[in-house]
Design an enzyme around this catalytic site. Sequence first.
Site, PDB file in Angstrom:
ATOM      1  N   ARG A  30       0.810  -1.218   0.000  1.00  0.00           N
ATOM      2  CA  ARG A  30       0.000   0.000   0.000  1.00  0.00           C
ATOM      3  C   ARG A  30       0.849   1.277   0.000  1.00  0.00           C
ATOM      4  O   ARG A  30       0.343   2.357  -0.306  1.00  0.00           O
ATOM      5  CB  ARG A  30      -0.935   0.004   1.207  1.00  0.00           C
ATOM      6  CG  ARG A  30      -2.088  -0.985   1.072  1.00  0.00           C
ATOM      7  CD  ARG A  30      -2.855  -1.118   2.377  1.00  0.00           C
ATOM      8  NE  ARG A  30      -3.344   0.154   2.864  1.00  0.00           N
ATOM      9  CZ  ARG A  30      -3.801   0.348   4.098  1.00  0.00           C
ATOM     10  NH1 ARG A  30      -3.806  -0.664   4.967  1.00  0.00           N
ATOM     11  NH2 ARG A  30      -4.235   1.527   4.471  1.00  0.00           N
ATOM     12  N   TYR A 118       6.499  -4.313  16.176  1.00  0.00           N
ATOM     13  CA  TYR A 118       6.303  -4.225  14.727  1.00  0.00           C
ATOM     14  C   TYR A 118       7.112  -3.056  14.188  1.00  0.00           C
ATOM     15  O   TYR A 118       7.033  -1.938  14.705  1.00  0.00           O
ATOM     16  CB  TYR A 118       4.818  -4.055  14.400  1.00  0.00           C
ATOM     17  CG  TYR A 118       4.014  -5.268  14.794  1.00  0.00           C
ATOM     18  CD1 TYR A 118       3.743  -6.262  13.865  1.00  0.00           C
ATOM     19  CD2 TYR A 118       3.575  -5.430  16.102  1.00  0.00           C
ATOM     20  CE1 TYR A 118       3.023  -7.398  14.234  1.00  0.00           C
ATOM     21  CE2 TYR A 118       2.865  -6.563  16.476  1.00  0.00           C
ATOM     22  CZ  TYR A 118       2.600  -7.544  15.533  1.00  0.00           C
ATOM     23  OH  TYR A 118       1.910  -8.671  15.906  1.00  0.00           O
ATOM     24  N   ALA A 379      27.367  42.699   3.227  1.00  0.00           N
ATOM     25  CA  ALA A 379      26.285  42.154   2.410  1.00  0.00           C
ATOM     26  C   ALA A 379      26.781  41.796   1.007  1.00  0.00           C
ATOM     27  O   ALA A 379      27.570  42.516   0.405  1.00  0.00           O
ATOM     28  CB  ALA A 379      25.155  43.167   2.312  1.00  0.00           C
TER      29      ALA A 379
END
Length: 458
Positions: A30, A118, A379
């Site tokens: 699935r 599980y 910058a």
Amino acid sequence: MIDEFEHLKGAVMKDVNTATVILAAGHGTRMKSALPKVMHQIGGRAMIAHVIDTAASLSPDRLVVVIGDHAPQIGDFAKDIDPNISVAVQSPPQGTGHAVMQAMPALEGFSGAVLVLYADTPLVTAATLSALAKEIEDGAAVAVLGFTPNAPGAYGRLKRDANGALLAIVEAKDASEDELAITLCNSGVMAIDSAFLNKRLNDIDANNAKGEYYLTDLVELARNDKLRCAIIEADETEVLGVNSRVELAEAETEFQNRMRQKVMENGATLADPASVYFSYDTKIGQDVTIGQNVVFGLGVTIGDNAEIKAFSHLEGATIGEGAAIGPFARLRPGATLGRDAKVGNFVEIKKAQIGDGAKVSHLSYIGDADVGADANIGAGTITCNYDGYGKYKTTIGAGAFVGSNSSLVAPVTIGDGAYVGSGSVITKDVAPDDLAVARGRQSAIKGWAARFRKSKQK
């Protein structure tokens, strides 16, 4: 039978040992994926790894993973986590009882509580597993983990006696109307006394519609032997099994909710908890502030008093105390920020050390670099670290100042206290306290702009 199981009839076992069997043989069709179902990730870690980690936290004497022959990589993956893990193969799959039968050789000589988990149920907690094992210690032959879902539907129902002990597990398709009204359901997770398991596991038969061996039949066998079966109850989210992508997303949501709560309980502030995403190994210090829409990839550690501003993405990064990140910053693997360092908006750091108090405040890329304490990167500055074949290092000294829109072509060193003029392309080392300017000399042509505009108006 009486002599063999006398310890289960009123006596309390002391210091029970635990062994864990993790069932991981399903095909997971699935999921619609070439990747085995249990290898799909939650919080950046495979589901089976979450289960192994939880089991390992109980220090079990044995840990067995049962895989199918269609996915040998699951066994290899488990061995990579812990070479002492035993791997058993179930081929073909014939039910949960048959899976545990394949694990029995690895449990030979073991005495204590056998936990059956599980690999696609990754959210069961160590506290719950300890409670299951404690029931075996206290004399139960079987302890089953139950939960009360919003929609019991096709889940097996757990029937209890007046004292709360487990009488039977009734499959929904076989249940009467009264039994279907029971809301307590079977998660499949259980603990089993090893002596009982060794004696009775092979008495399970496959006389059912599917022709499979159901581990849940052990409850009926135990009751026939006049042995007690117990129930431990958990929240529905803890026993969420993943069989589809939708359920994987549900498990991820629950994992993230747990992480958010843990982080806040440990002393961090989340401005909008639902928008912050963690990995399983994220480490957050105290008095850390985290803004909206922040994502922590694998391998991130945040020191105390740091601030991670909105829309930042961090992966493989270590952030020092009091540092400030973002907003809209990206820290890639190998990024290390010192105390009170600052990385601002639209800055990317990769495999670089940013020293204490150093600042990379705006619109910069710093990769393969060492930036000294209190240095300031203007910058638009970038380290040009790649020539198409190799990566090279840039070193920026303590207290250095790199002007805006500079390109530092590695390998290159900017000395302590040096200045780099804005707009420079630096290809040679700059000595400490020097000023380096590497750009074309500015010149002016008098009246050129006016003449240009006039020429265009004709």
